[in-house]
Design a protein around this motif. Sequence first.
Motif, PDB file in Angstrom:
ATOM      1  N   ILE A 116       9.041  -0.784   3.744  1.00 46.55           N
ATOM      2  CA  ILE A 116       7.987   0.200   4.343  1.00 46.55           C
ATOM      3  C   ILE A 116       8.579   1.598   4.798  1.00 46.55           C
ATOM      4  O   ILE A 116       9.606   1.340   5.579  1.00 46.55           O
ATOM      5  N   GLY A 117       8.277   2.590   4.397  1.00 42.71           N
ATOM      6  CA  GLY A 117       8.694   3.929   4.890  1.00 42.71           C
ATOM      7  C   GLY A 117       9.743   4.424   3.759  1.00 42.71           C
ATOM      8  O   GLY A 117      10.042   5.623   3.781  1.00 42.71           O
ATOM      9  N   THR A 162       0.820  -1.147  -0.036  1.00 41.59           N
ATOM     10  CA  THR A 162       0.070  -0.048  -0.041  1.00 41.59           C
ATOM     11  C   THR A 162       0.690   1.295   0.027  1.00 41.59           C
ATOM     12  O   THR A 162       2.097   1.401   0.847  1.00 41.59           O
ATOM     13  N   CYS A 163       0.349   2.311  -0.691  1.00 38.62           N
ATOM     14  CA  CYS A 163       1.242   3.388  -1.068  1.00 38.62           C
ATOM     15  C   CYS A 163       0.575   4.629  -0.958  1.00 38.62           C
ATOM     16  O   CYS A 163      -0.658   4.833  -1.143  1.00 38.62           O
ATOM     17  N   GLU A 164       1.283   5.864  -0.809  1.00 36.17           N
ATOM     18  CA  GLU A 164       0.549   6.966  -0.658  1.00 36.17           C
ATOM     19  C   GLU A 164       1.345   7.673  -1.618  1.00 36.17           C
ATOM     20  O   GLU A 164       2.445   7.854  -1.936  1.00 36.17           O
ATOM     21  N   THR A 187      11.658  13.832   2.639  1.00 37.81           N
ATOM     22  CA  THR A 187      10.585  14.118   1.716  1.00 37.81           C
ATOM     23  C   THR A 187      10.917  14.712   0.324  1.00 37.81           C
ATOM     24  O   THR A 187      11.999  15.190   0.429  1.00 37.81           O
ATOM     25  N   LEU A 190       5.110   6.461  -1.539  1.00 34.70           N
ATOM     26  CA  LEU A 190       5.425   6.228  -0.396  1.00 34.70           C
ATOM     27  C   LEU A 190       5.027   4.970  -0.037  1.00 34.70           C
ATOM     28  O   LEU A 190       3.761   4.706   0.262  1.00 34.70           O
ATOM     29  N   ILE A 191       5.915   3.887   0.494  1.00 40.66           N
ATOM     30  CA  ILE A 191       5.368   2.837   0.972  1.00 40.66           C
ATOM     31  C   ILE A 191       4.881   2.836   2.380  1.00 40.66           C
ATOM     32  O   ILE A 191       5.698   3.108   3.071  1.00 40.66           O
ATOM     33  N   THR A 192       3.588   2.618   2.639  1.00 39.66           N
ATOM     34  CA  THR A 192       3.137   2.555   3.844  1.00 39.66           C
ATOM     35  C   THR A 192       2.873   1.472   4.548  1.00 39.66           C
ATOM     36  O   THR A 192       2.888   1.280   5.979  1.00 39.66           O
ATOM     37  N   ASP A 193       2.570   0.436   3.890  1.00 42.82           N
ATOM     38  CA  ASP A 193       2.227  -1.002   4.583  1.00 42.82           C
ATOM     39  C   ASP A 193       2.464  -1.885   3.484  1.00 42.82           C
ATOM     40  O   ASP A 193       2.750  -1.872   2.261  1.00 42.82           O
ATOM     41  N   CYS A 194       2.052  -3.162   3.783  1.00 44.99           N
ATOM     42  CA  CYS A 194       1.922  -4.309   2.692  1.00 44.99           C
ATOM     43  C   CYS A 194       0.990  -5.335   3.227  1.00 44.99           C
ATOM     44  O   CYS A 194       0.561  -5.282   4.297  1.00 44.99           O
ATOM     45  N   LYS A 218      -4.268   7.146  -2.254  1.00 43.66           N
ATOM     46  CA  LYS A 218      -3.986   5.777  -1.560  1.00 43.66           C
ATOM     47  C   LYS A 218      -3.840   4.694  -2.657  1.00 43.66           C
ATOM     48  O   LYS A 218      -5.207   4.528  -3.330  1.00 43.66           O
TER      49      LYS A 218
END
Length: 383
Positions: free
Chosen positions: A64-65, A12-14, A277, A76-80, A25
């Motif tokens: 992640i991160g 999951t990314c932003e 960033t 930006l990778i936020t989770d998987c 998202k």
Amino acid sequence: MVYDYFDKYIFTCEMYDEEADKILKLILNFFPFDNSVQVIDPEKGKFLLRRYQIPTLNLATLQIGNIVNIFSKLLLITDCAPLTHRTLFKGSEHTFALIKPCPPSMHGKIITYIMQKGFRIVRMKNGKVNKDFGVMLYRNLAGNEKLPLIINYITSGEVIGLELVAPYAVSKWRDCLGATDPKKAAPGTLRYLYGQDQLKNVAHGCNDPQDAAEMLEEYFGYAGNLPRIPFSATYKDCTCCVIKPHAILDGNMGAIIEMITTSGKFYISAMAMFSLTHANAKEFYEVYKGVFTEYEDMSIHLCEGQCVALEIKSEDPSINCVCQFRKLCGPRDPELCRQLYPETIRAKYGKSILHNAVHCTDLPEDGEREVEYFFKLISVHEN
């Protein structure tokens, strides 16, 4: 490892959509069989990118991160997904490692050793710790008659704290350290290689995940707006060096640090790992806007992964640190460096003008400003 053609990892990314002025998202699917990706907007149920092969993308960057660059779009990778997490991060732990006071010429070797053992360094900074920190670090030795001697030693000089990530990182790091007494440590362990005695035995490891979590918070955490362990930057008579994300992913961070500390001309007075960033990176490189055609690509790369900022000072305070350190780094083009200046950092570890291993301050008057950008401005933003 052999992959089935249909194997994929789901993240999951932003992504910031400038036209809509909002955060999207997204879902990123990575297919390791052929290094292809697809990007999906689940809200609209449509592909932003149909499956496309990107040879430079790999699992080392899909953390992640991290920020990944997909055709100049920054995600930006936020989770998987749970299955991806179980597959990629099975048994993954975080642990705290402390490099004890030792000659700075050893720091690069120790960091290289850590990375070669399969640890990912996600936080790092140097500094000095006080007695209270020492008591907490060695609370399992309460009542031991050697405890005052140990605490006096680790508070006597510079230490480097690191957050390490790996499968079963706590026990793995202790195994890498070896026995407390270097004379009894197994060949190939860190203490066997670099330890002097039971007191000066290179580094410390935590006993369990809870101990590691508490020490990570104590070393890297904040009390109000101030870091519990202050940054050691002096912001005076210095230059700035930034080890770029590609050099860290390539495993060259320790070697670059070793080149600096063994040069006989410079020393590292402050170091810390940062995640920038895109806005931070563009702001830092703003002086190059309209000067270098690579300005946008430079900014994107600096936020594609973690970087390490260094405050560099000269062993000889009478020389211009900024100008002299640029000679150690070499020209921006690594190929030119390899032809004319083969012993420079960029000749050894640069790959292209964009991926040229390090940034170094160009103008003498900008050294202190660039160091302040990381150790004052960015560090506050990260809190």
